[in-house]
Design an enzyme around this catalytic site. Structure first.
Site, mmCIF file in Angstrom:
data_model
loop_
_atom_site.group_PDB
_atom_site.id
_atom_site.type_symbol
_atom_site.label_atom_id
_atom_site.label_comp_id
_atom_site.label_asym_id
_atom_site.label_seq_id
_atom_site.Cartn_x
_atom_site.Cartn_y
_atom_site.Cartn_z
ATOM 1 N N ASP A 27 0.879 -1.166 0.000
ATOM 2 C CA ASP A 27 0.000 0.000 0.000
ATOM 3 C C ASP A 27 0.921 1.223 0.000
ATOM 4 O OD1 ASP A 27 -1.599 2.152 0.529
ATOM 5 O OD2 ASP A 27 -2.541 1.313 2.321
ATOM 6 N N SER A 50 -2.296 13.569 -14.457
ATOM 7 C CA SER A 50 -3.574 13.419 -15.175
ATOM 8 C C SER A 50 -3.838 14.652 -16.022
ATOM 9 C CB SER A 50 -4.716 13.239 -14.173
ATOM 10 O OG SER A 50 -5.963 13.363 -14.838
ATOM 11 N N TYR A 61 -9.229 14.432 -6.480
ATOM 12 C CA TYR A 61 -8.398 13.782 -7.507
ATOM 13 C C TYR A 61 -7.555 14.804 -8.273
ATOM 14 C CZ TYR A 61 -7.198 10.994 -11.627
ATOM 15 O OH TYR A 61 -6.510 10.353 -12.628
ATOM 16 N N LYS A 94 -3.427 15.247 -8.312
ATOM 17 C CA LYS A 94 -2.648 15.109 -9.543
ATOM 18 C C LYS A 94 -1.896 16.403 -9.869
ATOM 19 C CE LYS A 94 -3.571 10.835 -10.497
ATOM 20 N NZ LYS A 94 -2.489 9.842 -10.561
HETATM 21 P P1 NAI Z 1 -6.462 1.162 -12.559
HETATM 22 O O1 NAI Z 1 -7.518 1.292 -11.525
HETATM 23 O O2 NAI Z 1 -6.662 0.226 -13.690
HETATM 24 O O3 NAI Z 1 -5.051 0.828 -11.864
HETATM 25 C C1 NAI Z 1 -4.671 1.436 -10.666
HETATM 26 C C2 NAI Z 1 -3.853 0.440 -9.872
HETATM 27 O O4 NAI Z 1 -3.388 1.103 -8.679
HETATM 28 C C3 NAI Z 1 -4.655 -0.786 -9.412
HETATM 29 O O5 NAI Z 1 -3.942 -1.983 -9.691
HETATM 30 C C4 NAI Z 1 -4.807 -0.573 -7.915
HETATM 31 O O6 NAI Z 1 -4.885 -1.777 -7.167
HETATM 32 C C5 NAI Z 1 -3.530 0.194 -7.602
HETATM 33 N N1 NAI Z 1 -3.615 0.941 -6.336
HETATM 34 C C6 NAI Z 1 -4.645 1.696 -5.881
HETATM 35 N N2 NAI Z 1 -4.361 2.169 -4.656
HETATM 36 C C7 NAI Z 1 -3.137 1.702 -4.322
HETATM 37 C C8 NAI Z 1 -2.313 1.831 -3.170
HETATM 38 N N3 NAI Z 1 -2.699 2.545 -2.096
HETATM 39 N N4 NAI Z 1 -1.109 1.212 -3.167
HETATM 40 C C9 NAI Z 1 -0.703 0.472 -4.246
HETATM 41 N N5 NAI Z 1 -1.455 0.300 -5.345
HETATM 42 C C10 NAI Z 1 -2.660 0.919 -5.381
HETATM 43 O O7 NAI Z 1 -6.256 2.667 -13.094
HETATM 44 P P2 NAI Z 1 -5.520 3.280 -14.375
HETATM 45 O O8 NAI Z 1 -6.542 3.911 -15.209
HETATM 46 O O9 NAI Z 1 -4.567 2.318 -14.958
HETATM 47 O O10 NAI Z 1 -4.717 4.467 -13.679
HETATM 48 C C11 NAI Z 1 -3.330 4.438 -13.418
HETATM 49 C C12 NAI Z 1 -2.904 5.858 -13.071
HETATM 50 O O11 NAI Z 1 -3.141 6.710 -14.188
HETATM 51 C C13 NAI Z 1 -3.685 6.451 -11.901
HETATM 52 O O12 NAI Z 1 -2.807 7.203 -11.081
HETATM 53 C C14 NAI Z 1 -4.682 7.350 -12.586
HETATM 54 O O13 NAI Z 1 -5.078 8.410 -11.760
HETATM 55 C C15 NAI Z 1 -3.888 7.828 -13.777
HETATM 56 N N6 NAI Z 1 -4.713 8.325 -14.875
HETATM 57 C C16 NAI Z 1 -5.515 7.486 -15.595
HETATM 58 C C17 NAI Z 1 -6.259 7.975 -16.651
HETATM 59 C C18 NAI Z 1 -7.127 7.125 -17.510
HETATM 60 O O14 NAI Z 1 -7.708 7.650 -18.460
HETATM 61 N N7 NAI Z 1 -7.256 5.843 -17.240
HETATM 62 C C19 NAI Z 1 -6.235 9.413 -17.008
HETATM 63 C C20 NAI Z 1 -5.375 10.191 -16.174
HETATM 64 C C21 NAI Z 1 -4.644 9.658 -15.154
#
Ligand code: NAI
Length: 246
Positions: A59, A138, A151, A155
Site C-alpha cells: 500500500d 492526469s 483527484y 494530480k
Molecule cells: P487502474 O484502476 O486500472 O489501476 C490502478 C492500480 O493502482 C490498481 O492496480 C490498484 O490496485 C492500484 N492501487 C490503488 N491504490 C493503491 C495503493 N494505495 N497502493 C498500491 N497500489 C494501489 O487505473 P488506471 O486507469 O490504470 O490508472 C493508473 C494511473 O493513471 C492512476 O494514477 C490514474 O489516476 C492515472 N490516470 C488514468 C487515466 C485514464 O484515463 N485511465 C487518465 C489520467 C490519469
C-alpha cells in the site's frame, strides 16, 4: 546492465502496461500494488513471456509498507534505479459533499504515495549517480473536472513535486518527469464511463486523433523517459492525450 524498475499500481491498466513494457525493454520489474494477488499475477505473466519481474503487496500510502517493499526489491532484484509512480484512485461527487476522510484518502494514495516512494528510493539513485522517475499525473489538471476536487488536486500536486525533484536531483544524474494521461481505456476509466462521469462518444469526438487511448500509449512514453536517451529531459510535463489538451 539490467536496470531495476519499481512500478506502483503496476498490476492493472496503465501501470500493468508500463510493467510489461519496461520488462520487454530489459528491466527487472518490481510490481507494487495494494492488490498483492494481482501484483503476483502480473509479475508471473511477465516471467512467462521471458521477462524478469516480481510482485509485491504494497500500500503505497503507507510509509512502512513502502520501506519494507523497497528493501525486499533490493534483496530480490537489486537496487532500483527506475521508479514509476502510477498507483491512483478516483472519487467523484459534489465538492460540498466531499468529506475530509475521502479527501485525505485520495491525497494519500495519489500524492503522498509519490512522496514516500521518491524519498525512500532517491538515496539509492543518488548513490548510483543515475535514476529515472516518472510520475503519472492526469490531463484533468489542465482542464479541471467538476466533481473531482480531491483527484485533480492530488494530480496537480504530482506536477509540482516533479518540478521540484527535477531541480534538486538533476546534478545527481536523475531525471524526474510527469506524464498526464488523457482518457485511457483501463478498469478505472471503465468504472468512470459506467458511472456516467464521462460519455465515451463525446470524449472520442473531443479527441483529435479520434480514439480512446491505450495503456500501451502511456507505456511507450514512459519507456522513453526512463531510457538512457532521455537524460536531457527533466522537470517536464509530457502530455499523452490524443491531442485533447494542447
Ligand atoms: P487502474 O484502476 O486500472 O489501476 C490502478 C492500480 O493502482 C490498481 O492496480 C490498484 O490496485 C492500484 N492501487 C490503488 N491504490 C493503491 C495503493 N494505495 N497502493 C498500491 N497500489 C494501489 O487505473 P488506471 O486507469 O490504470 O490508472 C493508473 C494511473 O493513471 C492512476 O494514477 C490514474 O489516476 C492515472 N490516470 C488514468 C487515466 C485514464 O484515463 N485511465 C487518465 C489520467 C490519469
Amino acid at each position: 546492465m539490467t536496470r531495476v524498475a519499481i512500478v506502483t499500481g503496476g498490476a492493472s491498466g496503465i501501470g500493468g502496461a508500463i510493467s510489461r513494457r519496461l520488462a520487454a525493454d530489459g528491466a527487472a520489474v518490481a510490481v507494487f500494488d495494494i492488490n498483492g494477488e494481482a501484483a503476483a499475477a502480473a509479475a508471473a505473466e511477465i516471467c512467462a513471456e521471458g521477462g524478469k519481474a516480481a510482485g509485491f503487496a504494497v500500500d503505497v500510502a503507507d510509509r512502512t509498507a513502502v520501506e519494507t517493499g523497497v528493501a525486499q526489491v533490493g534483496s530480490e532484484l537489486g537496487s532500483p534505479s527506475i521508479l514509476v509512480n502510477c498507483a491512483g484512485i478516483t472519487v467523484s461527487g459534489p465538492f460540498l459533499e466531499l468529506d475530509i476522510d475521502t479527501w485525505n484518502r485520495v491525497l494519500a494514495t495519489n500524492l503522498t504515495s509519490a512522496f514516500h516512494c521518491c524519498q525512500v528510493v532517491l538515496p539509492e539513485m543518488v548513490a548510483a549517480g543515475w535514476g529515472r522517475i516518472v510520475n503519472i499525473s492526469s490531463s484533468s489538471t489542465h482542464s479541471g473536472v467538476p466533481g473531482m476536487a480531491a483527484y485533480v488536486s492530488s494530480k496537480s500536486g504530482m506536477i509540482g513535486l516533479t518540478k521540484v525533484l527535477a531541480l534538486e536531483f538533476g546534478r545527481s544524474g536523475i531525471t524526474v518527469n510527469t506524464i498526464p494521461p488523457g482518457f485511457i481505456e483501463t478498469p478505472m476509466m471503465r468504472g468512470a464511463l459506467d458511472n456516467g462521469v464521462f460519455d465515451l462518444d463525446r470524449q472520442v469526438a473531443n479527441t483529435p486523433v479520434g480514439r480512446i487511448g491505450r495503456p500501451e500509449d502511456i507505456a511507450a512514453t514512459c519507456a522513453f523517459l526512463t531510457s538512457e536517451d532521455a537524460g536531457y529531459i527533466t522537470g517536464q510535463v509530457i502530455g499523452v492525450n490524443g491531442g485533447r489538451n494542447t
